[in-house]
Design a protein around this motif. Structure first.
Motif, mmCIF file in Angstrom:
data_model
loop_
_atom_site.group_PDB
_atom_site.id
_atom_site.type_symbol
_atom_site.label_atom_id
_atom_site.label_comp_id
_atom_site.label_asym_id
_atom_site.label_seq_id
_atom_site.Cartn_x
_atom_site.Cartn_y
_atom_site.Cartn_z
ATOM 1 N N LEU A 280 49.976 39.716 43.958
ATOM 2 C CA LEU A 280 49.691 40.837 43.007
ATOM 3 C C LEU A 280 51.011 41.773 42.975
ATOM 4 C CD1 LEU A 280 46.034 41.799 43.329
ATOM 5 C CD2 LEU A 280 47.195 41.073 41.206
ATOM 6 N N PRO A 283 53.296 42.171 39.289
ATOM 7 C CA PRO A 283 52.374 42.586 38.307
ATOM 8 C C PRO A 283 52.038 43.940 38.722
ATOM 9 C CG PRO A 283 51.544 40.520 38.953
ATOM 10 C CD PRO A 283 52.655 40.773 39.799
ATOM 11 N N ARG A 364 50.305 39.293 30.045
ATOM 12 C CA ARG A 364 49.176 39.698 29.838
ATOM 13 C C ARG A 364 48.514 40.383 31.094
ATOM 14 N NH1 ARG A 364 45.646 41.138 26.053
ATOM 15 N NH2 ARG A 364 43.635 40.417 26.593
ATOM 16 N N GLU A 365 48.814 39.965 32.234
ATOM 17 C CA GLU A 365 48.290 40.509 33.337
ATOM 18 C C GLU A 365 48.803 42.014 33.826
ATOM 19 O OE1 GLU A 365 47.484 39.598 38.101
ATOM 20 O OE2 GLU A 365 49.221 38.400 36.990
ATOM 21 N N GLN A 368 47.312 44.313 30.840
ATOM 22 C CA GLN A 368 45.512 44.806 31.426
ATOM 23 C C GLN A 368 45.823 45.836 32.376
ATOM 24 O OE1 GLN A 368 42.850 43.717 30.196
ATOM 25 N NE2 GLN A 368 43.876 42.728 28.572
ATOM 26 N N LEU A 369 46.816 45.569 33.586
ATOM 27 C CA LEU A 369 46.769 46.642 34.639
ATOM 28 C C LEU A 369 47.275 48.068 34.232
ATOM 29 C CD1 LEU A 369 48.282 44.650 37.689
ATOM 30 C CD2 LEU A 369 46.136 45.393 37.557
ATOM 31 N N GLU A 430 42.447 47.385 41.169
ATOM 32 C CA GLU A 430 41.482 48.233 40.003
ATOM 33 C C GLU A 430 41.450 49.610 40.851
ATOM 34 O OE1 GLU A 430 38.090 46.113 39.189
ATOM 35 O OE2 GLU A 430 39.209 44.019 39.106
#
Length: 463
Positions: A280, A283, A364-365, A368-369, A430
């Protein structure tokens, strides 16, 4: 015949002394807000365009790695400018034109010295700094070094503009500084696609476009200053350093620079922390880099209003006008909260659209983040606006420790432990974004009693 108290030496009415406070803050503040917001354009536009390059994801990471130093350049320039502004406005309020001219001259001297430091960093310091964050990614490191080296070596435009902007602001001509800033930002937007894609220069083109835009803003600000700032007598001999004035500038300027510089420290630290998150990591780093540049629109808008309050408060503090100082606090807080509420609503409504501007391989990831970060972090913007506005009022009163304390709370002492705590959980990617609005809320609560106590102390007859 006694001289009119609100007239300048040229016989022109003094805007700072004559306008109603609610009108004065708006008339000076809105151009300053726009000017500060446009500073964020340089970095956000670069990031949007490079995200569409081949290897766009890597290019975004390279710009993220460079961003803390770009923030530091702005921090030192703005901190110095705030010190100049506060001292210059107070001096003009005291009607000491000779001292005002010397303050302006020493501001130019300091700008030259600051640029020399970042020029040397651009030549010798970029490689190890980028390597510290690139996690062994050779392309990311190469792009980061290229971009940051050009931005540092061309930083005289940003630093010089910040100083001349404060001259214009100190005499109430924020509209002229805004015109200069718009000119540079528009030029940067036009040149970015030409240099990045048309001439196939990649991140080098983005950096060159940024520098050219900043230099254009500097040239415009210089022309406006030497043409219209009649309250400040023009004499290049006054550039000779006067250490007493420099100490006075940095009595306010150093805490202000440190406060701005803490943004740089936080960005660097969070980037390093996210770099430890395994798959992660990239990203998260890319999303944070994109979000934080987007957030600069809100933060720099708050800074614009706060910097206006520094000028207005410093001027009336020099004249010991308690009633108008009270109005400065009342209307300043009202405008700051209202402005940040509008920004919050807009960011909540258009989070998906804004995040979608950044298109890259594997984006895309990241998008979203980034969208999640905007949805959560904007909940703290009203509190952020209140804190930043209070910092400006405290600086206008020539306070040193209290605005620095508030900056430490909102940028380091609170958000970093919260980040580390949330990342310990399984859904850390998140949850981590909640660290920032929590820090803003707590700091705003702490800032209000500090403001009330300072106002009472500074407006006492013996203060």
């Amino acid at each position: 015949m006694q001289e009119n108290h609100s007239a300048t030496q040229t016989g022109t009415p003094n805007k700072l002394a004559d306008f109603p406070i609610r009108t004065l803050i708006l008339s000076m503040g809105m151009p300053m807000v726009l000017s500060m917001v446009l500073q964020a354009v340089y970095n956000i536009v670069d990031t949007v365009f490079v995200s569409h390059m081949k290897n766009g994801a890597t290019a975004v990471l390279a710009l993220t790695d460079s961003y803390s130093i770009q923030l530091l350049i702005v921090a030192v320039g703005v901190g110095t400018g705030i010190g100049i502004n506060a001292l210059l406005s107070k001096t003009l309020g005291e009607r000491n034109s000779e001292k005002a001219a010397c303050i302006a001259g020493n501001g130019i001297f300091l700008a030259i010295c600051i640029y020399a430091v970042f020029l040397l960093f651009g030549i010798f310091g970029t490689k190890p700094f980028i390597a510290m964050q690139a996690n062994g990614n050779a392309l990311r490191q190469e792009m980061g070094e290229q971009y940051l080296r050009i931005c540092c070596m061309g930083s005289f435009g940003s630093i010089g503009y910040t100083v001349y902007e404060r001259f214009l602001q100190g005499t109430g001509r924020t509209n002229l500084s805004t015109i200069a800033q718009i000119t540079g930002a528009a030029l940067n937007i036009l040149l970015d696609p030409l240099f990045i894609f048309g001439l196939d220069m990649g991140v080098v083109g983005a950096a060159v476009a940024t520098v050219v835009g900043q230099v254009a803003s500097l040239v415009m600000a210089m022309l406006f200053h030497y043409r219209w700032d009649r309250e400040i007598r023009q004499d290049w001999k006054r550039i000779r350093p006067r250490w007493g004035l420099i100490r006075g500038i940095y009595a306010i300027g150093i805490p202000a620079a440190v406060m701005q510089g803490l943004l740089s420290v936080m960005v660097l630290f969070v980037n390093l922390v996210f770099g430890t998150q395994g798959d992660l990591a990239e990203p998260l780093q890319a999303a944070y880099g994109i979000y934080y540049k987007i957030q600069q629109f809100a933060l720099f808008a708050a800074f614009g209003l706060s910097n206006t309050l520094i000028t207005v408060v410093a001027f009336h503090y020099g004249r010991r006008e308690k009633a108008r100082l009270r109005q400065c606090v009342r209307y300043g807080l009202l405008y700051a909260a209202g402005l940040m509420l509008i920004v919050t609503v807009l960011f909540q409504l258009f989070a998906a659209l804004i995040s979608g501007l950044f298109q890259s391989d594997g984006s895309r990831e990241v998008q979203q983040l980034c969208m999640r970060s905007m949805r959560i972090c904007t909940l703290g913007y009203v509190f952020m606006g209140i804190t930043v506005l209070i910092q400006g009022i405290l600086q206008g009163f020539r306070c040193v420790f209290s605005p620095l304390l508030l900056a430490l709370l909102r940028l380091l002492v609170l958000p970093i432990p919260f980040c580390l705590l949330f990342l310990m959980y399984e859904r850390g990617a998140e949850l981590v974004w909640w660290a920032f609005p929590l820090a803003e809320c707590i700091t705003a609560v702490v800032s209000v009693p500090i403001l009330l106590r300072t106002f009472r102390k500074k407006t006492m007859p013996s203060a």
